[in-house]
Design an enzyme around this catalytic site. Structure first.
Site, PDB file in Angstrom:
ATOM      1  N   LYS A  67     -24.969 -40.197  19.692  1.00 27.37           N
ATOM      2  CA  LYS A  67     -25.043 -40.122  18.226  1.00 27.37           C
ATOM      3  C   LYS A  67     -25.092 -38.669  17.741  1.00 27.37           C
ATOM      4  CE  LYS A  67     -28.639 -42.930  18.212  1.00 27.37           C
ATOM      5  NZ  LYS A  67     -28.571 -43.456  19.604  1.00 27.37           N
ATOM      6  N   THR A  68     -25.943 -37.868  18.357  1.00 26.76           N
ATOM      7  CA  THR A  68     -26.042 -36.457  17.971  1.00 26.76           C
ATOM      8  C   THR A  68     -24.743 -35.721  18.290  1.00 26.76           C
ATOM      9  OG1 THR A  68     -28.425 -36.482  18.401  1.00 26.76           O
ATOM     10  CG2 THR A  68     -27.361 -34.335  18.282  1.00 26.76           C
ATOM     11  N   ASP A 112     -31.701 -37.146  12.392  1.00 26.38           N
ATOM     12  CA  ASP A 112     -31.983 -37.993  13.546  1.00 26.38           C
ATOM     13  C   ASP A 112     -33.218 -38.842  13.265  1.00 26.38           C
ATOM     14  OD1 ASP A 112     -31.621 -39.040  16.038  1.00 26.38           O
ATOM     15  OD2 ASP A 112     -32.412 -37.312  17.133  1.00 26.38           O
ATOM     16  N   THR A 161     -32.081 -45.533  16.482  1.00 29.98           N
ATOM     17  CA  THR A 161     -32.047 -46.496  17.579  1.00 29.98           C
ATOM     18  C   THR A 161     -32.519 -47.873  17.108  1.00 29.98           C
ATOM     19  OG1 THR A 161     -34.280 -45.826  18.223  1.00 29.98           O
ATOM     20  CG2 THR A 161     -32.444 -44.725  19.322  1.00 29.98           C
ATOM     21  N   ARG A 220     -26.223 -39.942  28.838  1.00 28.29           N
ATOM     22  CA  ARG A 220     -27.344 -39.018  29.038  1.00 28.29           C
ATOM     23  C   ARG A 220     -27.955 -39.201  30.423  1.00 28.29           C
ATOM     24  NH1 ARG A 220     -31.692 -39.374  24.560  1.00 28.29           N
ATOM     25  NH2 ARG A 220     -30.119 -38.154  23.435  1.00 28.29           N
TER      26      ARG A 220
END
Length: 343
Positions: A67-68, A112, A161, A220
């Site tokens: 997302k980032t 975020d 999330t 990640r």
């Protein structure tokens, strides 16, 4: 069962610095999420042709899926400044007001964990997103009055999330609401290969696949495991990674072949051993492992369901035959008083 390394999608400060170096800068370099990428590509190109700011974007999905990274890519593709903050950081109305009044024309403003905005801070964001203005209260008591400050047209990108915790009024102000899904093995292998190239690590297709297989569908985690395998290969295998080296490194780290972490194991053993395979309610599971029910539903359960270890039923969660076999737990007898095992 013996202890295993916790493989979480949450990132530490070292991980964030490491990930930043590996993040793609352009949409064409971003692996996976084909439908999401197509929607974004169309929206970005349309905004460029109009010479206008991109519509506000809400990205949601489990942690570690990009997302980032996507927020940064959007700013890069549009050729505009990029500013970032998070919901917990914005504790006061003035915090957000100060940021918004200094936003540049067409800038991308990334928030975020947007679901963690305080209600009064969130209200400030409403008029900024919809009307590009900020309302502030001047004075106190009977003489108080509302003053509107104009805000440059900008693109807000929210990431969460837990989409269910984003209020309906806030969610409704985002023109694009896009979900990121877990990655398949082929995409994860490509991500590992790309990261290995950037890190000057020699890796073959088998090694990349093995790391991707244990990454829980999350880039990640794949990059984090690659770091550990790189270290192992550097010391034990002249820096070259193949399938056997990857397996040896990950087995040494006690990384499950499905990438299951301590919480996953505890959750499954509660269902399989304590409650004989279920059905058992989500709140009971949450209390047993000292975790929030919402976190279990949104972070842990989806992956376990994808693996075929859990089924959701109207009466609660049920462990499958595959789960009993994998965890080495003897299934209950069909005539058990605790439940009928039907899988």
């Amino acid at each position: 069962m013996k202890d295993r390394q916790v493989i979480s999608a949450d990132s530490s400060e070292d991980d964030r610095k490491f990930e930043a170096a590996l993040r793609p800068k352009l949409l064409a370099d971003f692996t996976g999420q084909p439908k999401l990428k197509e929607n974004l590509a169309i929206a970005i190109e349309a905004a460029r042709q109009r010479g206008d700011a991109l519509d506000h974007v809400l990205l949601y999905g489990p942690p570690g899926l990009g997302k980032t990274t996507l927020a940064g890519i959007i700013a890069q593709e549009l050729g505009v400044p990029f500013d970032t903050t998070s919901g917990p950081v914005l504790q006061k109305k003035l915090d957000l007001t100060g940021v918004l009044t200094n936003i540049q024309e067409k800038q991308v403003f990334f928030i975020d964990e947007i679901h963690r905005l305080l209600p009064d801070v969130e209200e400030i964001l409403y008029s900024a997103l919809e009307d590009f203005r900020v309302d502030i209260l001047v004075g106190t008591g009977p003489g108080a009055r509302t003053h509107s400050l104009p805000v440059n047209r900008f693109t807000a990108i929210g990431a969460t999330t837990r989409q269910g915790l984003v209020s309906a009024p806030l969610r409704g102000r985002f023109g694009l609401v896009l979900r990121l899904n877990h990655y398949d093995l082929a995409d994860l292998a490509k991500i590992v290969e790309r990261s290995a190239k950037l890190l000057s690590v020699t890796i073959d297709e088998g090694g990349a696949e093995e790391i991707g297989r244990r990454a829980r569908g999350t880039p990640r985690i794949a990059n984090r495991l690659l770091r550990r395998v790189r270290d192992f290969a550097q010391v034990r295998a002249n820096g070259k990674v193949n399938r056997d080296i990857a397996i040896d490194a990950l087995e040494l780290l006690e990384v499950d072949r499905y990438g299951l972490d301590e919480i996953d194991i505890k959750l499954m053993m509660i269902i399989l051993e304590k409650y004989s395979g279920g059905p058992v309610g989500i709140n009971t599971i949450a209390a047993s492992i000292d975790e929030e029910a919402a976190t279990i539903e949104e972070v842990y359960e989806p992956y376990l369901i994808q693996l075929g270890f859990i089924d959701r039923t109207p009466r609660g969660r049920v462990g499958t035959k595959r789960a009993f076999e994998y965890f080495g737990v003897r299934p209950p007898r069909a005539d058990s008083d605790s439940q009928s095992f039907l899988f």
